[in-house]
Scaffold this motif. Sequence first.
Motif, PDB file in Angstrom:
ATOM      1  N   LYS A 196       0.859  -1.183   0.000  1.00 40.23           N
ATOM      2  CA  LYS A 196       0.000   0.000   0.000  1.00 40.23           C
ATOM      3  C   LYS A 196       0.899   1.237   0.000  1.00 40.23           C
ATOM      4  N   GLY A 197       0.485   2.263  -0.724  1.00 39.95           N
ATOM      5  CA  GLY A 197       1.233   3.509  -0.722  1.00 39.95           C
ATOM      6  C   GLY A 197       2.422   3.564  -1.646  1.00 39.95           C
ATOM      7  N   ARG A 198       2.712   2.474  -2.374  1.00 45.34           N
ATOM      8  CA  ARG A 198       3.878   2.478  -3.264  1.00 45.34           C
ATOM      9  C   ARG A 198       3.676   3.425  -4.441  1.00 45.34           C
ATOM     10  N   ASP A 199       2.443   3.499  -4.959  1.00 40.49           N
ATOM     11  CA  ASP A 199       2.204   4.290  -6.160  1.00 40.49           C
ATOM     12  C   ASP A 199       2.379   5.787  -5.925  1.00 40.49           C
ATOM     13  N   THR A 200       2.098   6.262  -4.721  1.00 45.51           N
ATOM     14  CA  THR A 200       2.220   7.696  -4.437  1.00 45.51           C
ATOM     15  C   THR A 200       3.498   8.046  -3.682  1.00 45.51           C
ATOM     16  N   ALA A 201       4.334   7.051  -3.393  1.00 46.11           N
ATOM     17  CA  ALA A 201       5.500   7.276  -2.530  1.00 46.11           C
ATOM     18  C   ALA A 201       6.500   8.298  -3.067  1.00 46.11           C
ATOM     19  N   PRO A 202       6.858   8.282  -4.369  1.00 42.25           N
ATOM     20  CA  PRO A 202       7.817   9.296  -4.832  1.00 42.25           C
ATOM     21  C   PRO A 202       7.293  10.717  -4.650  1.00 42.25           C
ATOM     22  N   GLY A 203       6.019  10.937  -4.960  1.00 42.90           N
ATOM     23  CA  GLY A 203       5.441  12.263  -4.779  1.00 42.90           C
ATOM     24  C   GLY A 203       5.343  12.647  -3.318  1.00 42.90           C
ATOM     25  N   SER A 375      -0.132  -1.745   7.054  1.00 41.86           N
ATOM     26  CA  SER A 375      -1.224  -0.815   6.797  1.00 41.86           C
ATOM     27  C   SER A 375      -0.680   0.412   6.077  1.00 41.86           C
ATOM     28  N   LEU A 376      -1.564   1.148   5.408  1.00 40.53           N
ATOM     29  CA  LEU A 376      -1.149   2.380   4.736  1.00 40.53           C
ATOM     30  C   LEU A 376      -0.591   3.372   5.749  1.00 40.53           C
ATOM     31  N   GLU A 377      -1.195   3.428   6.922  1.00 47.61           N
ATOM     32  CA  GLU A 377      -0.710   4.346   7.959  1.00 47.61           C
ATOM     33  C   GLU A 377       0.727   4.015   8.353  1.00 47.61           C
ATOM     34  N   ARG A 378       1.030   2.722   8.484  1.00 50.51           N
ATOM     35  CA  ARG A 378       2.396   2.347   8.847  1.00 50.51           C
ATOM     36  C   ARG A 378       3.373   2.709   7.730  1.00 50.51           C
ATOM     37  N   ASP A 381       3.987   6.396   7.933  1.00 51.48           N
ATOM     38  CA  ASP A 381       4.793   6.745   9.110  1.00 51.48           C
ATOM     39  C   ASP A 381       6.252   6.347   8.915  1.00 51.48           C
ATOM     40  N   GLU A 382       6.472   5.143   8.393  1.00 50.50           N
ATOM     41  CA  GLU A 382       7.843   4.667   8.176  1.00 50.50           C
ATOM     42  C   GLU A 382       8.548   5.512   7.111  1.00 50.50           C
ATOM     43  N   LEU A 383       7.807   5.891   6.059  1.00 50.25           N
ATOM     44  CA  LEU A 383       8.405   6.717   5.013  1.00 50.25           C
ATOM     45  C   LEU A 383       8.792   8.083   5.568  1.00 50.25           C
ATOM     46  N   GLU A 384       7.923   8.671   6.358  1.00 51.83           N
ATOM     47  CA  GLU A 384       8.227   9.963   6.985  1.00 51.83           C
ATOM     48  C   GLU A 384       9.513   9.865   7.804  1.00 51.83           C
ATOM     49  N   THR A 385       9.627   8.801   8.590  1.00 55.21           N
ATOM     50  CA  THR A 385      10.816   8.610   9.429  1.00 55.21           C
ATOM     51  C   THR A 385      12.080   8.503   8.584  1.00 55.21           C
ATOM     52  N   GLU A 386      12.026   7.688   7.530  1.00 55.70           N
ATOM     53  CA  GLU A 386      13.211   7.483   6.696  1.00 55.70           C
ATOM     54  C   GLU A 386      13.582   8.748   5.923  1.00 55.70           C
ATOM     55  N   MET A 387      12.583   9.483   5.439  1.00 56.95           N
ATOM     56  CA  MET A 387      12.882  10.711   4.698  1.00 56.95           C
ATOM     57  C   MET A 387      13.509  11.762   5.608  1.00 56.95           C
ATOM     58  N   LEU A 388      13.021  11.875   6.831  1.00 56.85           N
ATOM     59  CA  LEU A 388      13.593  12.854   7.759  1.00 56.85           C
ATOM     60  C   LEU A 388      15.017  12.469   8.150  1.00 56.85           C
TER      61      LEU A 388
END
Length: 428
Positions: A196-203, A375-378, A381-388
């Motif tokens: 979930k969330g892979r399609d919008t992840a780069p944006g 889940s999409l929420e996870r 959240d994980e993407l936010e953590t890694e990007m920061l």
Amino acid sequence: MAPAASPTAKDDESAEETALETARRQLKRAAAHLDVDPGVIERLNHPNQVHRVSVPLERDDGTTEVYTGYRAQHDSVRGPYKGGLRFHPDVTEDECIGLSMWMTWKCAVMDIPFGGGKGGIVVNPKDLSLDEKERLTRRFAEELRPFIGPTKDIPAPDMGTDAQTMAWFMDAYSMQEGQTQAGVVTGKPPVVGGSKGRDTAPGRSVAIVAREAIDYLGWDIEDTTVAVQGFGSVGAPAARLLDDYGATVVAVSDVNGAIYDPEGLDTHDVPTHEEEPEAVMKYDAPQKISNEELLELDVDVLIPAAIGNVLTAGNADDVQAELIVEGANGPTTSAASEIFEERGIQVVPDILANAGGVTVSYFEWLQDLNHRSWSLERVHDELETEMLRAWDAVREQVEAQDVTWRDAAYMVALERVSAAHEHRGLWP
């Protein structure tokens, strides 16, 4: 006799630097700032392997055509090769090598345990029927099967390919292996092991990085104007999330042109390319402008999120944005980068900004290996953590070395890759 004039940025650009030449130049520039073993740099100038395969296809009319496919595997010192497969008429071996080098740096700057790979077939997918595209994909999977695998090389979608392409590829590979191997590719539909969330992840990562850059520059995001070139899989999620953060998105575009409202667009109301292809120009907006004019708008933040090489020596002096966040891969030429540096325009590079794609691909790979979906929420959240975490590493390099954001990102990546090489050594 008068001395010959020194070459200008525009002269340099006219040489049409290839992806491989650009990647090697960027490696050399990053290495100049670091104390790295020259032997490691020499190794990183070359791919570990490049596979060239013939891919025969029986067309719908019964004729047979043979296409050429490539898979470049640049470096695996930190983990399996990772990178997209593209179907495009301009695919070349050198392009695949250069892009695989960029994937090495992108994975390293995000500190995820992959190396760089890239591949594709020299074909125009618009010339193929859906059945032909499926047959071509499955045959390509078979030709590459000796060189790929969940712990060896993990392809993903790219230009001309999508989630369905990856599902076909995974199925063809799995049938020959005798068991479902969902982790052989990423970017699949969630129903067959995608995330979930892979399609919008780069944006999404573009928006997160833009938000952090705006804050770093001391701007109030609610007073910040943004123009986004490209309202597709990268630009639309980025524009909508920045809208949600409070920024004023004044312009977006598709292949036919751009819409502009200095008071701000309702980005959630503008159809994306996926929702309604080429519908941006049909949207009711105060002004219609060209894609070229969008790049030169008087805005705070410019996000080129469509195609490469749109910011050039020819228009760099006319760009009015103070911050550029690269959503597309390679939207800024070398000559334009030099001009922006001279003008003091901040440019956050693609290998950091749009790295949400490969990061969520990593999450997908973990989910496949562990047979447990998130889940999409996870995922968010994980993407936010890694990007920061990645943003902080690059920011610290900018502050410590007084270099551009692009140089800092490459320095972070090169330090990590070279350290891994030095620890593993060269054998025999």
